[in-house]
Motif scaffolding. Structure first.
Motif, PDB file in Angstrom:
ATOM      1  N   TYR A 126     -23.813  16.666  18.297  1.00 42.40           N
ATOM      2  CA  TYR A 126     -22.237  17.620  19.293  1.00 42.40           C
ATOM      3  C   TYR A 126     -22.604  19.212  18.229  1.00 42.40           C
ATOM      4  CZ  TYR A 126     -18.868  19.490  21.651  1.00 42.40           C
ATOM      5  OH  TYR A 126     -18.246  19.977  22.455  1.00 42.40           O
ATOM      6  N   GLN A 127     -22.651  19.639  18.919  1.00 39.21           N
ATOM      7  CA  GLN A 127     -22.216  21.268  18.428  1.00 39.21           C
ATOM      8  C   GLN A 127     -21.721  22.405  19.587  1.00 39.21           C
ATOM      9  OE1 GLN A 127     -25.925  23.260  16.392  1.00 39.21           O
ATOM     10  NE2 GLN A 127     -27.153  21.467  17.491  1.00 39.21           N
ATOM     11  N   GLY A 128     -20.667  21.655  19.965  1.00 36.08           N
ATOM     12  CA  GLY A 128     -19.521  22.015  21.215  1.00 36.08           C
ATOM     13  C   GLY A 128     -20.482  23.352  22.492  1.00 36.08           C
ATOM     14  N   LYS A 129     -21.455  22.933  22.505  1.00 31.85           N
ATOM     15  CA  LYS A 129     -21.934  24.613  23.682  1.00 31.85           C
ATOM     16  C   LYS A 129     -21.885  23.512  25.002  1.00 31.85           C
ATOM     17  CE  LYS A 129     -26.781  26.250  21.037  1.00 31.85           C
ATOM     18  NZ  LYS A 129     -26.521  25.528  20.579  1.00 31.85           N
ATOM     19  N   PRO A 130     -21.705  23.797  26.274  1.00 35.25           N
ATOM     20  CA  PRO A 130     -21.980  23.336  27.431  1.00 35.25           C
ATOM     21  C   PRO A 130     -22.811  22.655  27.598  1.00 35.25           C
ATOM     22  CG  PRO A 130     -21.355  25.452  28.003  1.00 35.25           C
ATOM     23  CD  PRO A 130     -21.974  25.198  26.249  1.00 35.25           C
ATOM     24  N   ARG A 131     -23.944  22.742  27.381  1.00 38.69           N
ATOM     25  CA  ARG A 131     -24.986  22.069  26.903  1.00 38.69           C
ATOM     26  C   ARG A 131     -25.019  20.934  26.755  1.00 38.69           C
ATOM     27  NH1 ARG A 131     -29.235  20.479  30.124  1.00 38.69           N
ATOM     28  NH2 ARG A 131     -28.305  18.343  29.699  1.00 38.69           N
ATOM     29  N   ASP A 132     -24.154  20.622  25.365  1.00 36.25           N
ATOM     30  CA  ASP A 132     -23.544  19.086  24.715  1.00 36.25           C
ATOM     31  C   ASP A 132     -23.052  19.156  25.246  1.00 36.25           C
ATOM     32  OD1 ASP A 132     -25.370  19.996  22.854  1.00 36.25           O
ATOM     33  OD2 ASP A 132     -24.071  21.673  21.547  1.00 36.25           O
ATOM     34  N   VAL A 133     -21.723  18.852  26.211  1.00 41.94           N
ATOM     35  CA  VAL A 133     -20.723  18.421  27.169  1.00 41.94           C
ATOM     36  C   VAL A 133     -21.781  17.934  28.567  1.00 41.94           C
ATOM     37  CG1 VAL A 133     -18.697  18.205  28.272  1.00 41.94           C
ATOM     38  CG2 VAL A 133     -19.220  20.247  26.539  1.00 41.94           C
ATOM     39  N   MET A 134     -22.544  18.306  28.555  1.00 43.85           N
ATOM     40  CA  MET A 134     -23.376  18.491  29.800  1.00 43.85           C
ATOM     41  C   MET A 134     -23.793  16.244  29.290  1.00 43.85           C
ATOM     42  SD  MET A 134     -23.157  20.087  32.297  1.00 43.85           S
ATOM     43  CE  MET A 134     -23.999  20.616  32.054  1.00 43.85           C
ATOM     44  N   THR A 135     -24.884  16.440  27.867  1.00 43.05           N
ATOM     45  CA  THR A 135     -25.709  15.486  27.654  1.00 43.05           C
ATOM     46  C   THR A 135     -24.570  14.226  27.262  1.00 43.05           C
ATOM     47  OG1 THR A 135     -26.828  17.117  25.582  1.00 43.05           O
ATOM     48  CG2 THR A 135     -26.578  14.842  25.066  1.00 43.05           C
ATOM     49  N   LEU A 136     -22.969  15.334  26.476  1.00 41.00           N
ATOM     50  CA  LEU A 136     -22.529  13.606  25.959  1.00 41.00           C
ATOM     51  C   LEU A 136     -22.063  13.154  27.271  1.00 41.00           C
ATOM     52  CD1 LEU A 136     -19.998  11.960  23.923  1.00 41.00           C
ATOM     53  CD2 LEU A 136     -18.320  14.113  25.464  1.00 41.00           C
ATOM     54  N   ALA A 137     -22.036  13.665  29.312  1.00 45.41           N
ATOM     55  CA  ALA A 137     -21.910  13.061  30.116  1.00 45.41           C
ATOM     56  C   ALA A 137     -23.070  11.692  30.035  1.00 45.41           C
ATOM     57  CB  ALA A 137     -21.220  13.615  30.924  1.00 45.41           C
ATOM     58  N   HIS A 138     -24.184  12.627  30.385  1.00 44.51           N
ATOM     59  CA  HIS A 138     -25.453  11.449  30.153  1.00 44.51           C
ATOM     60  C   HIS A 138     -25.406  10.731  29.674  1.00 44.51           C
ATOM     61  CE1 HIS A 138     -29.987  11.862  31.125  1.00 44.51           C
ATOM     62  NE2 HIS A 138     -29.554  10.595  30.155  1.00 44.51           N
ATOM     63  N   GLU A 139     -25.390  10.857  28.114  1.00 44.83           N
ATOM     64  CA  GLU A 139     -25.314   9.657  27.017  1.00 44.83           C
ATOM     65  C   GLU A 139     -24.557   8.690  27.878  1.00 44.83           C
ATOM     66  OE1 GLU A 139     -27.722   9.026  26.378  1.00 44.83           O
ATOM     67  OE2 GLU A 139     -29.034  10.998  26.046  1.00 44.83           O
ATOM     68  N   LEU A 140     -23.087   9.128  28.146  1.00 45.00           N
ATOM     69  CA  LEU A 140     -21.758   7.786  28.306  1.00 45.00           C
ATOM     70  C   LEU A 140     -21.892   7.158  29.894  1.00 45.00           C
ATOM     71  CD1 LEU A 140     -19.342   9.845  28.042  1.00 45.00           C
ATOM     72  CD2 LEU A 140     -19.488   7.694  26.676  1.00 45.00           C
ATOM     73  N   GLY A 141     -23.085   8.068  30.897  1.00 44.22           N
ATOM     74  CA  GLY A 141     -23.704   7.333  31.793  1.00 44.22           C
ATOM     75  C   GLY A 141     -24.624   6.473  31.275  1.00 44.22           C
ATOM     76  N   HIS A 142     -25.163   6.564  30.490  1.00 41.84           N
ATOM     77  CA  HIS A 142     -26.475   5.815  30.718  1.00 41.84           C
ATOM     78  C   HIS A 142     -25.585   3.698  30.069  1.00 41.84           C
ATOM     79  CE1 HIS A 142     -29.741   6.831  30.240  1.00 41.84           C
ATOM     80  NE2 HIS A 142     -29.919   7.685  29.702  1.00 41.84           N
ATOM     81  N   GLY A 143     -24.159   4.896  28.426  1.00 41.01           N
ATOM     82  CA  GLY A 143     -23.152   3.499  27.945  1.00 41.01           C
ATOM     83  C   GLY A 143     -22.722   2.968  29.374  1.00 41.01           C
ATOM     84  N   VAL A 144     -22.143   3.133  30.637  1.00 41.81           N
ATOM     85  CA  VAL A 144     -21.372   2.962  31.080  1.00 41.81           C
ATOM     86  C   VAL A 144     -21.988   1.726  31.776  1.00 41.81           C
ATOM     87  CG1 VAL A 144     -20.702   2.942  33.574  1.00 41.81           C
ATOM     88  CG2 VAL A 144     -19.642   4.872  31.164  1.00 41.81           C
ATOM     89  N   HIS A 145     -23.582   1.973  32.412  1.00 42.21           N
ATOM     90  CA  HIS A 145     -24.693   1.464  33.070  1.00 42.21           C
ATOM     91  C   HIS A 145     -25.026  -0.061  32.395  1.00 42.21           C
ATOM     92  CE1 HIS A 145     -28.350   1.687  35.804  1.00 42.21           C
ATOM     93  NE2 HIS A 145     -27.373   0.876  35.714  1.00 42.21           N
ATOM     94  N   GLN A 146     -24.852   0.897  31.047  1.00 40.28           N
ATOM     95  CA  GLN A 146     -25.420  -0.767  29.890  1.00 40.28           C
ATOM     96  C   GLN A 146     -24.323  -2.019  29.801  1.00 40.28           C
ATOM     97  OE1 GLN A 146     -26.168   1.724  26.586  1.00 40.28           O
ATOM     98  NE2 GLN A 146     -28.337   2.122  27.335  1.00 40.28           N
ATOM     99  N   VAL A 147     -22.972  -0.962  29.939  1.00 42.18           N
ATOM    100  CA  VAL A 147     -21.686  -1.509  29.866  1.00 42.18           C
ATOM    101  C   VAL A 147     -21.917  -2.965  31.438  1.00 42.18           C
ATOM    102  CG1 VAL A 147     -19.391  -1.786  29.538  1.00 42.18           C
ATOM    103  CG2 VAL A 147     -20.586  -0.967  27.843  1.00 42.18           C
TER     104      VAL A 147
END
Ligand SMILES: [Zn+2]
Length: 346
Positions: A126-147
């Motif tokens: 994470y480096q604080g760019k809008p792109r990084d926030v989107m990546t966080l949202a992306h990986e959390l999507g995978h995380g929620v799906h996995q849970v």
């Protein structure tokens, strides 16, 4: 060979053909139109192939602190479904995310499901760019799906490739909309929109062009060996068709097919990226027009993990991936974003 890939992806040839036809038909309204607009922004009539993904002039430098990123994503998730935000919230509260950049750390980002009896872990840089926030949202999507899919057990929890990106891309879309609404100036808004459109073109248009290249190469190879010149010709043909007249393919580009490792190591893999992105766009289009039941149906779909065929999964939404209309509905979402950019430009 393509058929064995479809089988592994648990998708039928007709469905993939419908996707390819819908995307190719939409090239002029997507990539051709966008790159012509980008050339204009850069003060040119046409841009060279190496400038295709060039950063836009005056791209804003926005820094988003980690706490703010957490709040943005959880709010976007929560507005969609409090239950989804609850699961995503555990990743922060229970420290399941390794976010900072460190020396020697692996690059990129992923959510690793481990085993169903344990929780997933997320790695970010994470480096604080809008792109990084989107990546966080992306990986959390995978995380929620996995849970959610953990209830299916270790053999059936994971989905085929074609559905693996559903929750991640959907989570990104929700967060993108939230970031767009928060954009402090029209300039920031335009930069966010343009970055999203470029991402989508690289995922949808580009991967389908790659797939068309592969199909043609394998079909011609049946008749005999292909020279490197012929490979270059086929490559340039599909690139010209997909990128459109505003992109100038300079000498040397004919060998660029060789930079795609999938062509050798995982033949016919590439369309899965386009499949996932378009599928989410179509789902998102339904969500925008739907009543309150959508979020529950969506979470049920994720919880099914790898137990259901796409026909069964999409049925509760009134969707069917074998209909060309299904794909054009998703492509309209991308077209809508380009419309928005065009309107800002006028
Ligand atoms: Zn992903």
């Amino acid at each position: 060979m393509a058929d064995s890939r479809h089988l592994a992806n648990r998708v039928e040839k007709e469905v993939v053909d419908a996707l390819v036809a819908a995307v190719r038909e939409a090239y002029p309204r997507l990539s051709h139109r966008y790159y012509a607009m980008k050339a204009k922004w850069l003060g040119k009539k046409r841009i060279a192939h190496w400038d295709r993904n060039a950063p836009l002039p005056e791209e804003p430098t926005q820094f988003i602190a980690w706490d703010e990123a957490e709040a943005t994503v959880l709010k976007a998730y929560g507005d969609f479904s409090p239950r989804m935000a609850g699961i995503a919230g555990d990743f922060f509260a229970k420290r399941w995310i390794d976010a900072p950049v460190r020396e020697g750390k692996s690059p990129g980002a992923f959510s690793h499901p481990t085993v169903p009896s344990a929780h997933p872990y997320i790695l970010l840089n994470y480096q604080g760019k809008p792109r990084d926030v989107m990546t966080l949202a992306h990986e959390l999507g995978h995380g929620v799906h996995q849970v959610l899919a953990n209830c299916q057990g270790p053999l059936m929890a994971s989905t085929p490739l074609t559905l693996a990106e559903t929750a991640s891309v959907f989570g990104e879309m929700l967060t993108f909309r939230a970031l767009l609404d928060q954009a402090p100036t029209p300039r920031e808004r335009r930069a966010l929109l343009a970055a999203k459109v470029e991402d989508m073109i690289n995922t949808v248009v580009r991967q389908i062009a790659f797939y068309s290249f592969e199909r043609q190469v394998h079909t011609e190879r049946r008749e005999g060996e292909l020279t490197s010149e012929r490979l270059g010709e086929i490559w340039l043909e599909v690139q010209r068709e997909s990128l459109g007249p505003a992109i100038e393919l300079k000498p040397g580009y004919e060998t660029f097919w060789s930079y795609i490792p999938h062509f050798v190591h995982s033949p016919f893999y590439v369309y899965a990226y386009a499949f996932g992105d378009c599928l989410v766009n179509s789902l998102y289009a339904v969500y925008e027009k739907s009543d309150r039941g959508f979020a529950d149906r969506y979470l049920d779909m994720l919880a099914a993990g790898g137990t259901k065929h796409h026909k069964e999964l999409l049925k509760p939404f009134g969707l069917d991936a074998s209909e060309p209309h299904f794909w054009s509905m998703g492509l309209k979402v991308v077209e809508g974003l380009i419309d928005e950019l065009e309107a800002m430009d006028a």
